[in-house]
Design a protein around this motif. Structure first.
Motif, PDB file in Angstrom:
ATOM      1  N   VAL A   6      -3.457   0.639  -3.838  1.00 23.42           N
ATOM      2  CA  VAL A   6      -4.720   0.220  -3.229  1.00 23.42           C
ATOM      3  C   VAL A   6      -5.593  -0.607  -4.168  1.00 23.42           C
ATOM      4  CG1 VAL A   6      -4.673   2.205  -1.693  1.00 23.42           C
ATOM      5  CG2 VAL A   6      -6.008   2.339  -3.804  1.00 23.42           C
ATOM      6  N   GLY A  24      -6.490  -4.179  -3.043  1.00 20.65           N
ATOM      7  CA  GLY A  24      -7.387  -4.506  -1.941  1.00 20.65           C
ATOM      8  C   GLY A  24      -8.507  -5.424  -2.406  1.00 20.65           C
ATOM      9  N   TYR A  55      -9.825   1.749   1.194  1.00 20.62           N
ATOM     10  CA  TYR A  55      -8.441   1.477   0.782  1.00 20.62           C
ATOM     11  C   TYR A  55      -7.781   2.752   0.260  1.00 20.62           C
ATOM     12  CZ  TYR A  55     -10.131  -3.426   0.605  1.00 20.62           C
ATOM     13  OH  TYR A  55     -10.684  -4.646   0.885  1.00 20.62           O
TER      14      TYR A  55
END
Length: 197
Positions: free
Chosen positions: A41, A44, A133
């Protein structure tokens, strides 16, 4: 035919069948799982590639006890029982990393973020993006997330953070247990949300 290229099973895992979990099994959540989630993540997007999200993993029984007392009454039992709890916060001094994280425009650190109020506003928005995220990443790992804002934020900050970190939410993490989620609540339709001008 779907306009989405992501496999339907992955769509279900991340969105359609995923929901906030209130109970969990006893299966532990490992540091390796959390690192894998973050390593996914972290890509992101955020403004200027800011990375203000900070994650405090609450693992020890002593720390869990300190955390639970700051949770709203309805969140205490599930927080006490979750395999892992994460405190997500925004680092208001994130700008110190900008020259390395956004080398295309290293002046952004001083040009836009020299004043604390500007940093706090940017950190809150971009850390909230990163928190979203993170929740999707938890789901991608085959786990369930129980994000909560029913918490004494001032007490949480004093107990676990410092003046440079603003708490955003607490997230329970683990394999969903029996009757983990409430029935799916309604969502707004496309034409109630999207306007073309």
């Amino acid at each position: 035919m779907s306009s989405l290229v992501l496999d339907p099973a992955a769509q279900d895992l991340l969105f359609r069948e995923a929901s906030t979990a209130n109970t969990f099994t006893d299966e532990p959540v490992t540091d390796e799982q959390v690192q894998a989630i973050y390593d996914l993540v972290k890509f992101g997007p955020t403004a200027f590639n800011q990375t203000p999200l900070r994650i405090t993993l609450v693992r020890s029984p002593e720390a869990r006890e300190r955390l639970v007392k700051h949770m709203a009454e309805g969140n205490q039992q599930k927080t006490a029982a979750a395999p892992l709890v994460a405190i997500l916060s925004a680092d208001n001094e994130f700008h110190e990393e900008l020259p390395a994280l956004f080398p295309a425009f290293p002046q952004a650190k001083d040009l836009f973020f020299s004043e604390r109020p500007a940093r706090e506003s940017a950190a809150a928005m971009n850390a909230a993006l990163q928190a979203a995220y993170f929740i999707i990443g938890v789901r991608a790992a085959g786990l369930a997330a129980g994000p909560m804002t029913g918490v004494d934020f001032a007490g949480l900050q004093k107990e676990f953070l410092d003046d440079d970190h603003t708490p955003l939410m607490v997230v329970n993490i683990g394999k969903p247990g029996e009757n983990a989620s409430y029935p799916r609540s309604p969502r707004l339709a496309y034409d109630e949300v999207v306007t073309t001008v």
